[in-house]
Write a protein that holds these residues in place. Structure first.
Motif, PDB file in Angstrom:
ATOM      1  N   CYS A  90      -5.470  44.290  76.348  1.00 16.73           N
ATOM      2  CA  CYS A  90      -6.661  43.433  76.257  1.00 16.73           C
ATOM      3  C   CYS A  90      -7.409  43.689  74.957  1.00 16.73           C
ATOM      4  CB  CYS A  90      -7.601  43.725  77.429  1.00 16.73           C
ATOM      5  SG  CYS A  90      -6.826  43.455  79.030  1.00 16.73           S
ATOM      6  N   ALA A  91      -8.185  42.690  74.573  1.00 18.07           N
ATOM      7  CA  ALA A  91      -9.038  42.885  73.412  1.00 18.07           C
ATOM      8  C   ALA A  91      -9.983  44.036  73.687  1.00 18.07           C
ATOM      9  CB  ALA A  91      -9.822  41.603  73.133  1.00 18.07           C
ATOM     10  N   SER A  92     -10.207  44.877  72.690  1.00 18.46           N
ATOM     11  CA  SER A  92     -11.074  46.030  72.916  1.00 18.46           C
ATOM     12  C   SER A  92     -11.893  46.310  71.681  1.00 18.46           C
ATOM     13  CB  SER A  92     -10.250  47.266  73.292  1.00 18.46           C
ATOM     14  OG  SER A  92      -9.355  47.596  72.250  1.00 18.46           O
ATOM     15  N   THR A  93     -12.943  47.110  71.854  1.00 19.41           N
ATOM     16  CA  THR A  93     -13.792  47.508  70.747  1.00 19.41           C
ATOM     17  C   THR A  93     -13.194  48.715  70.065  1.00 19.41           C
ATOM     18  OG1 THR A  93     -15.091  49.082  72.023  1.00 19.41           O
ATOM     19  CG2 THR A  93     -15.769  46.777  72.123  1.00 19.41           C
ATOM     20  N   PHE A 145      -9.235  35.795  80.826  1.00 23.46           N
ATOM     21  CA  PHE A 145     -10.265  35.527  79.827  1.00 23.46           C
ATOM     22  C   PHE A 145      -9.591  35.535  78.460  1.00 23.46           C
ATOM     23  CE2 PHE A 145     -12.328  37.735  83.367  1.00 23.46           C
ATOM     24  CZ  PHE A 145     -13.267  36.774  83.733  1.00 23.46           C
ATOM     25  N   GLU A 146      -9.225  34.332  77.996  1.00 23.87           N
ATOM     26  CA  GLU A 146      -8.435  34.224  76.782  1.00 23.87           C
ATOM     27  C   GLU A 146      -9.190  34.706  75.554  1.00 23.87           C
ATOM     28  OE1 GLU A 146      -6.944  30.280  76.438  1.00 23.87           O
ATOM     29  OE2 GLU A 146      -5.777  30.391  78.299  1.00 23.87           O
ATOM     30  N   ASN A 147     -10.487  34.532  75.533  1.00 22.94           N
ATOM     31  CA  ASN A 147     -11.279  34.982  74.392  1.00 22.94           C
ATOM     32  C   ASN A 147     -12.467  35.778  74.905  1.00 22.94           C
ATOM     33  OD1 ASN A 147     -12.557  35.403  71.970  1.00 22.94           O
ATOM     34  ND2 ASN A 147     -12.479  33.262  71.314  1.00 22.94           N
ATOM     35  N   ALA A 148     -12.176  36.996  75.341  1.00 20.79           N
ATOM     36  CA  ALA A 148     -13.225  37.832  75.922  1.00 20.79           C
ATOM     37  C   ALA A 148     -14.321  38.137  74.911  1.00 20.79           C
ATOM     38  CB  ALA A 148     -12.617  39.127  76.458  1.00 20.79           C
ATOM     39  N   PHE A 179     -13.383  50.295  74.497  1.00 17.92           N
ATOM     40  CA  PHE A 179     -13.831  49.536  75.654  1.00 17.92           C
ATOM     41  C   PHE A 179     -12.998  48.266  75.793  1.00 17.92           C
ATOM     42  CE2 PHE A 179     -17.988  51.566  74.423  1.00 17.92           C
ATOM     43  CZ  PHE A 179     -17.996  52.471  75.469  1.00 17.92           C
ATOM     44  N   SER A 180     -12.532  47.980  76.980  1.00 19.54           N
ATOM     45  CA  SER A 180     -11.803  46.745  77.241  1.00 19.54           C
ATOM     46  C   SER A 180     -12.793  45.597  77.410  1.00 19.54           C
ATOM     47  CB  SER A 180     -10.961  46.885  78.510  1.00 19.54           C
ATOM     48  OG  SER A 180     -10.551  45.618  78.950  1.00 19.54           O
ATOM     49  N   LEU A 181     -12.741  44.626  76.514  1.00 26.20           N
ATOM     50  CA  LEU A 181     -13.664  43.504  76.600  1.00 26.20           C
ATOM     51  C   LEU A 181     -13.349  42.621  77.792  1.00 26.20           C
ATOM     52  CD1 LEU A 181     -14.100  42.438  72.869  1.00 26.20           C
ATOM     53  CD2 LEU A 181     -15.353  44.123  74.214  1.00 26.20           C
ATOM     54  N   THR A 182     -12.059  42.442  78.091  1.00 26.75           N
ATOM     55  CA  THR A 182     -11.686  41.640  79.249  1.00 26.75           C
ATOM     56  C   THR A 182     -12.222  42.271  80.524  1.00 26.75           C
ATOM     57  OG1 THR A 182      -9.671  40.842  78.165  1.00 26.75           O
ATOM     58  CG2 THR A 182      -9.762  40.689  80.572  1.00 26.75           C
ATOM     59  N   GLU A 183     -12.050  43.575  80.644  1.00 22.46           N
ATOM     60  CA  GLU A 183     -12.546  44.262  81.833  1.00 22.46           C
ATOM     61  C   GLU A 183     -14.072  44.251  81.868  1.00 22.46           C
ATOM     62  OE1 GLU A 183     -12.324  45.793  85.471  1.00 22.46           O
ATOM     63  OE2 GLU A 183     -10.644  45.101  84.252  1.00 22.46           O
ATOM     64  N   ALA A 184     -14.714  44.301  80.700  1.00 24.78           N
ATOM     65  CA  ALA A 184     -16.173  44.259  80.641  1.00 24.78           C
ATOM     66  C   ALA A 184     -16.698  42.920  81.146  1.00 24.78           C
ATOM     67  CB  ALA A 184     -16.655  44.503  79.217  1.00 24.78           C
TER      68      ALA A 184
END
Length: 209
Positions: free
Chosen positions: A7-10, A103-106, A14-19
């Protein structure tokens, strides 16, 4: 802390999708708690939906039929009970969607406006919430043994019970999504209040997202 490499992350991991998913789960949990709490948002808003709005133009007939304010209060209370029952059936529809939705663009949802995630979720869920609520409302109206409700509906010659359920269901749908959006905005404004490390890390003042 949940770390999902796919997933996209910072930069901090941090996982943005999970956030986003966690943001919506917490917002939904808070929303339904407020909607169904005695004396809470539901009592203040949904329970006071004008009967004219619910029953359409025929609702105005109630002004001539129901001369007692106590009678009208009882009737509106009965409609509110249907709404609360429907909200319990609606909750799993929303929470199940959050767990499986993609969430394609978290990052865009994280950086979006106060209700970006809930707006996206509502679009993805579509009519599923209404589809779950309206049939139950229609059945409740048909089988209700409350003499006050029965007398009011009987007085409205030719009343379309399914139409009443549909209009009332849309009022409930708007109330639910409106409250989820408000809870999302509150979390974004003060993520520290959630005490959730993931939400604080992604949405907090120190976030580099």
């Amino acid at each position: 802390m949940l770390l999902l490499p796919a997933c996209a992350s910072t930069g901090g991991g941090f996982s943005l999708t999970e956030a986003v998913r966690r943001l919506l789960l917490v917002a939904t949990e808070n929303a339904f708690a407020r909607l169904t709490a005695p004396g809470g948002f539901w009592d203040e808003q949904v329970a006071r939906i004008g009967l004219g709005d619910v029953l359409g133009s025929r609702g105005d007939v109630l002004g001539r039929i129901l001369t007692s304010q106590a009678f009208k209060d009882r009737l509106e209370e009965r409609f509110a009970t249907f709404a609360i029952d429907a909200s319990f059936r609606a909750a799993p529809v929303v929470t199940d969607a959050i767990r499986v939705i993609g969430f394609e663009n978290a990052l865009a949802l994280v950086r979006g406006g106060p209700s970006a995630a809930s707006d996206y979720l509502r679009q993805e869920v579509g009519s599923a919430l209404l589809d779950a609520v309206v049939p139950e409302l229609g059945e409740a109206l048909r089988i209700s043994r409350d003499p006050l409700l029965g007398q009011a509906l009987a007085a409205l010659t030719g009343v379309d019970v399914s139409g009443v359920a549909d209009r009332f269901g849309r009022q409930i749908d708007d109330a639910i999504w409106g409250e989820i959006a408000r809870e999302e905005a509150a979390i974004r404004a003060d993520p520290e209040a959630t005490r959730d490390p993931l939400l604080i890390g992604v949405f907090g003042l120190g976030s580099r997202v």
